[in-house]
Design a protein around this motif. Structure first.
Motif, PDB file in Angstrom:
ATOM      1  N   ARG A 196       0.815  -1.225   0.000  1.00  0.00           N
ATOM      2  CA  ARG A 196       0.000   0.000   0.000  1.00  0.00           C
ATOM      3  C   ARG A 196       0.842   1.266   0.000  1.00  0.00           C
ATOM      4  N   GLY A 197       2.151   1.124   0.228  1.00  0.00           N
ATOM      5  CA  GLY A 197       3.025   2.288   0.240  1.00  0.00           C
ATOM      6  C   GLY A 197       3.043   3.027   1.565  1.00  0.00           C
ATOM      7  N   TRP A 198       2.692   2.343   2.665  1.00  0.00           N
ATOM      8  CA  TRP A 198       2.703   2.969   3.990  1.00  0.00           C
ATOM      9  C   TRP A 198       4.117   2.937   4.552  1.00  0.00           C
ATOM     10  N   THR A 199       4.636   4.074   4.941  1.00  0.00           N
ATOM     11  CA  THR A 199       5.994   4.151   5.490  1.00  0.00           C
ATOM     12  C   THR A 199       6.118   3.371   6.796  1.00  0.00           C
ATOM     13  N   GLU A 200       5.028   3.198   7.522  1.00  0.00           N
ATOM     14  CA  GLU A 200       5.051   2.455   8.792  1.00  0.00           C
ATOM     15  C   GLU A 200       5.483   1.002   8.634  1.00  0.00           C
ATOM     16  N   PHE A 201       5.416   0.464   7.405  1.00  0.00           N
ATOM     17  CA  PHE A 201       5.720  -0.956   7.261  1.00  0.00           C
ATOM     18  C   PHE A 201       7.161  -1.261   7.673  1.00  0.00           C
ATOM     19  N   TRP A 202       8.071  -0.283   7.509  1.00  0.00           N
ATOM     20  CA  TRP A 202       9.451  -0.486   7.954  1.00  0.00           C
ATOM     21  C   TRP A 202       9.514  -0.646   9.473  1.00  0.00           C
ATOM     22  N   LEU A 203       8.710   0.123  10.215  1.00  0.00           N
ATOM     23  CA  LEU A 203       8.700   0.031  11.678  1.00  0.00           C
ATOM     24  C   LEU A 203       8.156  -1.321  12.143  1.00  0.00           C
ATOM     25  N   ILE A 204       7.163  -1.838  11.420  1.00  0.00           N
ATOM     26  CA  ILE A 204       6.631  -3.156  11.755  1.00  0.00           C
ATOM     27  C   ILE A 204       7.703  -4.224  11.550  1.00  0.00           C
ATOM     28  N   TRP A 205       8.484  -4.103  10.473  1.00  0.00           N
ATOM     29  CA  TRP A 205       9.570  -5.059  10.230  1.00  0.00           C
ATOM     30  C   TRP A 205      10.584  -5.037  11.362  1.00  0.00           C
ATOM     31  N   ILE A 206      10.900  -3.852  11.886  1.00  0.00           N
ATOM     32  CA  ILE A 206      11.843  -3.750  12.998  1.00  0.00           C
ATOM     33  C   ILE A 206      11.310  -4.508  14.211  1.00  0.00           C
ATOM     34  N   ALA A 207      10.008  -4.355  14.491  1.00  0.00           N
ATOM     35  CA  ALA A 207       9.391  -5.064  15.613  1.00  0.00           C
ATOM     36  C   ALA A 207       9.416  -6.573  15.402  1.00  0.00           C
ATOM     37  N   VAL A 208       9.260  -7.013  14.159  1.00  0.00           N
ATOM     38  CA  VAL A 208       9.344  -8.440  13.838  1.00  0.00           C
ATOM     39  C   VAL A 208      10.759  -8.952  14.069  1.00  0.00           C
ATOM     40  N   ASP A 209      11.756  -8.185  13.644  1.00  0.00           N
ATOM     41  CA  ASP A 209      13.154  -8.595  13.809  1.00  0.00           C
ATOM     42  C   ASP A 209      13.544  -8.713  15.277  1.00  0.00           C
ATOM     43  N   LEU A 210      13.026  -7.817  16.124  1.00  0.00           N
ATOM     44  CA  LEU A 210      13.361  -7.848  17.543  1.00  0.00           C
ATOM     45  C   LEU A 210      12.918  -9.145  18.208  1.00  0.00           C
ATOM     46  N   VAL A 211      11.845  -9.734  17.697  1.00  0.00           N
ATOM     47  CA  VAL A 211      11.361 -11.012  18.223  1.00  0.00           C
ATOM     48  C   VAL A 211      11.991 -12.182  17.477  1.00  0.00           C
ATOM     49  N   GLY A 212      12.190 -12.013  16.183  1.00  0.00           N
ATOM     50  CA  GLY A 212      12.675 -13.112  15.353  1.00  0.00           C
ATOM     51  C   GLY A 212      14.101 -13.530  15.633  1.00  0.00           C
ATOM     52  N   VAL A 213      14.988 -12.590  15.928  1.00  0.00           N
ATOM     53  CA  VAL A 213      16.403 -12.927  16.139  1.00  0.00           C
ATOM     54  C   VAL A 213      16.593 -13.908  17.288  1.00  0.00           C
ATOM     55  N   PRO A 214      16.097 -13.612  18.508  1.00  0.00           N
ATOM     56  CA  PRO A 214      16.293 -14.581  19.597  1.00  0.00           C
ATOM     57  C   PRO A 214      15.587 -15.915  19.365  1.00  0.00           C
ATOM     58  N   LEU A 215      14.407 -15.888  18.727  1.00  0.00           N
ATOM     59  CA  LEU A 215      13.687 -17.128  18.458  1.00  0.00           C
ATOM     60  C   LEU A 215      14.491 -18.042  17.546  1.00  0.00           C
ATOM     61  N   LEU A 216      15.006 -17.497  16.452  1.00  0.00           N
ATOM     62  CA  LEU A 216      15.701 -18.312  15.465  1.00  0.00           C
ATOM     63  C   LEU A 216      17.064 -18.776  15.962  1.00  0.00           C
ATOM     64  N   PHE A 217      17.761 -17.946  16.728  1.00  0.00           N
ATOM     65  CA  PHE A 217      19.026 -18.383  17.307  1.00  0.00           C
ATOM     66  C   PHE A 217      18.800 -19.548  18.261  1.00  0.00           C
ATOM     67  N   THR A 218      17.757 -19.443  19.093  1.00  0.00           N
ATOM     68  CA  THR A 218      17.450 -20.495  20.056  1.00  0.00           C
ATOM     69  C   THR A 218      17.057 -21.788  19.359  1.00  0.00           C
ATOM     70  N   ALA A 219      16.337 -21.678  18.237  1.00  0.00           N
ATOM     71  CA  ALA A 219      15.872 -22.860  17.506  1.00  0.00           C
ATOM     72  C   ALA A 219      16.957 -23.470  16.626  1.00  0.00           C
ATOM     73  N   GLY A 220      18.079 -22.759  16.441  1.00  0.00           N
ATOM     74  CA  GLY A 220      19.177 -23.302  15.645  1.00  0.00           C
ATOM     75  C   GLY A 220      19.148 -22.941  14.177  1.00  0.00           C
ATOM     76  N   TYR A 221      18.283 -21.991  13.801  1.00  0.00           N
ATOM     77  CA  TYR A 221      18.242 -21.537  12.401  1.00  0.00           C
ATOM     78  C   TYR A 221      19.190 -20.341  12.267  1.00  0.00           C
ATOM     79  N   TYR A 222      20.468 -20.628  12.282  1.00  0.00           N
ATOM     80  CA  TYR A 222      21.481 -19.583  12.378  1.00  0.00           C
ATOM     81  C   TYR A 222      21.539 -18.649  11.167  1.00  0.00           C
ATOM     82  N   PRO A 223      21.492 -19.155   9.906  1.00  0.00           N
ATOM     83  CA  PRO A 223      21.505 -18.215   8.774  1.00  0.00           C
ATOM     84  C   PRO A 223      20.324 -17.246   8.814  1.00  0.00           C
TER      85      PRO A 223
END
Length: 231
Positions: A164-191
């Motif tokens: 839709r071209g909403w600039t906020e989508f970048w901020l949502i991605w940042i919030a996703v990354d903040l949760v995704g990094v520890p989850l994936l490291f813990t699960a062993g999906y290192y790449p």
């Protein structure tokens, strides 16, 4: 072993840890898609779809017998939703270029802030969607259901916001990354975890780029609206 199976099972060993090449390649396609999205290039969408298809086979580890052998239903499910939403985004951006007076030089989307109604919709979708998906993923036996649920819902909202071209989508991605990094490291999906770190820096830069574009477009629009004084 046939060529398709060999491709799916190709493995890179780093420090004694097995890492699937398709996980690396799928994430590289995702990074190229994010870069193209920042540049507002239509090819961001089909490139992302290829990466999504590869990563689906990675996160359904129990089904495809990956080294982790874990089923992350939210991570896998979001790849399917990415493909669906990306088809919508691909259509939207392509249509915008076709409507332009000079399609060859036209950009696919003009960044803007979501309006109040759209923001309320995003918040409601984020809360209701995360709670609902966490319950579903927990019932299915997903590993880390709450984090998985937010990553799933947040990724869908970010991709839709990009379409839709909403600039906020970048901020949502940042919030996703903040949760995704520890989850994936813990699960062993290192790449994937490492790429989430790269994404975090990249989407922060993407947010700045779109803010600059938005400011430039708004200034140009105001200049066009100002009356010309004739002596």
């Amino acid at each position: 072993m046939n060529p398709i199976t060999e491709l799916l099972d190709a493995t890179l060993w780093i420090g004694g840890v097995p890492i699937l090449w398709r996980e690396i390649i799928g994430n590289v396609f995702g990074l190229f898609s994010a870069w193209a999205g920042m540049r507002r290039i239509v090819w961001a969408w089909p490139i992302g779809i290829i990466g999504n298809a590869l990563l689906f086979t990675v996160f359904m580890g129990g089904l495809f017998h990956t080294p982790q052998n874990l089923d992350l239903y939210g991570q896998a499910g979001r790849q399917v939703m990415f493909i669906l939403v990306s088809c919508y985004g691909w259509y939207q951006w392509s249509a915008a270029k076709r409507r332009a007076h000079s399609p060859k030089d036209a950009v696919a989307v003009i960044p803007r802030w979501a309006n109040t109604k759209e923001r309320i919709g995003l918040v409601i979708a984020a809360v209701v969607g995360t709670i609902s998906c966490a319950w579903i993923f927990q019932a299915l036996g997903s590993w880390g259901p709450w984090a998985d649920a937010w990553i799933f819902i947040g990724s869908i909202l970010a991709t839709y916001g990009m379409a839709r071209g909403w600039t906020e989508f970048w901020l949502i991605w940042i919030a996703v990354d903040l949760v995704g990094v520890p989850l994936l490291f813990t699960a062993g999906y290192y790449p994937s975890a490492v790429l989430y770190l790269v994404y975090g820096a990249f989407v922060s830069w993407g947010f700045v780029v779109w803010m600059r574009i938005q400011k430039k477009e708004n200034t140009a629009s105001l200049n066009l609206q100002q009356p010309v004084l004739v002596d």
